[in-house]
Design an enzyme around this catalytic site. Sequence first.
Site, PDB file in Angstrom:
ATOM      1  CG  HIS A 152      28.523 -28.578  -0.793  1.00  0.00           C
ATOM      2  ND1 HIS A 152      28.435 -27.366  -1.413  1.00  0.00           N
ATOM      3  CD2 HIS A 152      29.462 -29.263  -1.480  1.00  0.00           C
ATOM      4  CE1 HIS A 152      29.282 -27.315  -2.415  1.00  0.00           C
ATOM      5  NE2 HIS A 152      29.903 -28.460  -2.487  1.00  0.00           N
ATOM      6  CG  HIS A 193      36.696 -32.705  -8.499  1.00  0.00           C
ATOM      7  ND1 HIS A 193      37.454 -32.303  -7.428  1.00  0.00           N
ATOM      8  CD2 HIS A 193      35.472 -32.100  -8.325  1.00  0.00           C
ATOM      9  CE1 HIS A 193      36.737 -31.508  -6.650  1.00  0.00           C
ATOM     10  NE2 HIS A 193      35.530 -31.381  -7.167  1.00  0.00           N
ATOM     11  CD  GLU A 248      32.839 -31.252  -3.853  1.00  0.00           C
ATOM     12  OE1 GLU A 248      33.225 -30.565  -4.812  1.00  0.00           O
ATOM     13  OE2 GLU A 248      32.101 -30.804  -2.945  1.00  0.00           O
ATOM     14  CG  ASP A 273      30.178 -34.079  -6.608  1.00  0.00           C
ATOM     15  OD1 ASP A 273      31.274 -34.025  -6.032  1.00  0.00           O
ATOM     16  OD2 ASP A 273      29.805 -33.222  -7.430  1.00  0.00           O
ATOM     17  CG  HIS A 325      35.389 -26.451  -6.690  1.00  0.00           C
ATOM     18  ND1 HIS A 325      34.670 -26.483  -5.514  1.00  0.00           N
ATOM     19  CD2 HIS A 325      35.166 -27.641  -7.292  1.00  0.00           C
ATOM     20  CE1 HIS A 325      34.004 -27.619  -5.411  1.00  0.00           C
ATOM     21  NE2 HIS A 325      34.289 -28.336  -6.481  1.00  0.00           N
ATOM     22  CG  ASP A 333      32.906 -29.870 -10.095  1.00  0.00           C
ATOM     23  OD1 ASP A 333      31.971 -30.672 -10.260  1.00  0.00           O
ATOM     24  OD2 ASP A 333      33.509 -29.744  -9.012  1.00  0.00           O
ATOM     25  CE1 TYR A 362      28.125 -27.433 -10.155  1.00  0.00           C
ATOM     26  CE2 TYR A 362      30.021 -26.293 -11.069  1.00  0.00           C
ATOM     27  CZ  TYR A 362      29.478 -27.358 -10.381  1.00  0.00           C
ATOM     28  OH  TYR A 362      30.313 -28.327  -9.893  1.00  0.00           O
ATOM     29  CG  HIS A 382      27.793 -31.539 -11.713  1.00  0.00           C
ATOM     30  ND1 HIS A 382      27.285 -32.528 -10.898  1.00  0.00           N
ATOM     31  CD2 HIS A 382      28.922 -31.094 -11.111  1.00  0.00           C
ATOM     32  CE1 HIS A 382      28.098 -32.676  -9.841  1.00  0.00           C
ATOM     33  NE2 HIS A 382      29.096 -31.822  -9.964  1.00  0.00           N
TER      34      HIS A 382
HETATM   35 FE1  FEO Z   1      33.485 -30.359  -6.914  1.00  0.00          FE
HETATM   36 FE2  FEO Z   1      30.925 -31.805  -8.655  1.00  0.00          FE
HETATM   37  O1  FEO Z   1      32.223 -31.655  -7.313  1.00  0.00           O
END
Ligand code: FEO
Length: 394
Positions: A24, A78, A80, A82, A145, A164, A192, A225
């Site tokens: 993004h 989370h 989101e 991903d 976040h 994250d 990051y 990640h």
């Molecule tokens: Fe906030 Fe890795 O997604």
Amino acid sequence: MNGIEIKKDVYWVGVKDWNLKEFHGYTTPYGSTYNSYLIMDEKITLVDGVKHYLAHEQIERIKSLTDFSKIAYIVVNHVEMDHSGSIPELMKLAPQAKIITNNAGKMALEAHFDTTGWQYEIIKTGDSVSIGKRTLTFMTTPMLHWPDSMMTYVKEDKLLLPNDGFGQHYCSGELFFKDAKKDIVLQEAQSYFANILYPYCAQAEKALQTAGDLGLDIEMIAPSHGLIWSGKEEVNLILGLYARWASGQHKGEAIIVYDTMWGATEKLAETAMGVFQDAGIPVRKCCLRFKDVSEIIAHFPDAEYVLIGNPTLNNQLFPRVAGFLTYMKGLAPKGKKGLAFGSYGWKAGVVNQIQEVFEGLGWQTVAPFDEKYTPKSDVLDRFKERVKELIALK
Ligand code: FEO
């Protein structure tokens, strides 16, 4: 594709996104990973999903370890996509599994997917769930976040699964930081933080405080990640870096971000660079024509001085400079010292728009500086004095 054991009976069942080039708007030169973990206890528990187009890889790794009908819990740290993209497919394979998440997580799942028939165990900070020999303890980290963000701690393994938090967009053959190219991984961890978590420094500080209050003894941090931090030394390294970045404690460096049309703004940028070099201050000059916004922002945690230079185009900010300002404003870095500068042909003062952004972020500033057409030596001398004023700010 099999799961890979990271602690006794705890397996990495994530996926590697080797070809990811942007996330993004954030450029990811090293790709990324979406890490997920399977805990093989009396109640088999999966922690986090992966991006939808790699769901098949996650499923194959899970199948190497268990039948889906035996999964008791799926922790959603989370929502989101991903990390949640594969959840609907996982829930079809394991409809008996209960989703462990917080209230905001449940609402976000329902807003993203058809969740008909899904069962939940809703938790809040400090709550625990026993899965057999192990106890999972949860810590909600709202706005770190997203509103739903949370972390999972496995007491018996001294293992933190923070999603994250503490992650890096970094994809390689390794799973552990100790085996990887450390300088690059640390740079990507900082990138990051700067590109994703910067607006939420207060929440990051609070999370570190809460982890201390809960008495979490952490020997491994396995984010969702990038690479895993293993052993007290690495855990303390990344926790210390987060404490520094979140507090805004910089390294006293300078960063000059600019664009140029006919070389006038570049001349000013070079002049400023020389002043910093002569003062013995590490400086980085970043022309927006060649450097990506996320690559530049990655260096912000180290910077005390931020200079932004604009070549006026049609009486406006130059589009790439305006784009950078918008990106930076959203990330809201705190505690910097700013100098807006630039050049113009017939309308002075467009640099004041940069100054307004600095002031909106609460930075210390000196007066903006702009000059008509090509700056001559007397102008460059005046500009040098302005840069020295910036350096002299206390
Ligand atoms: Fe906030 Fe890795 O997604």
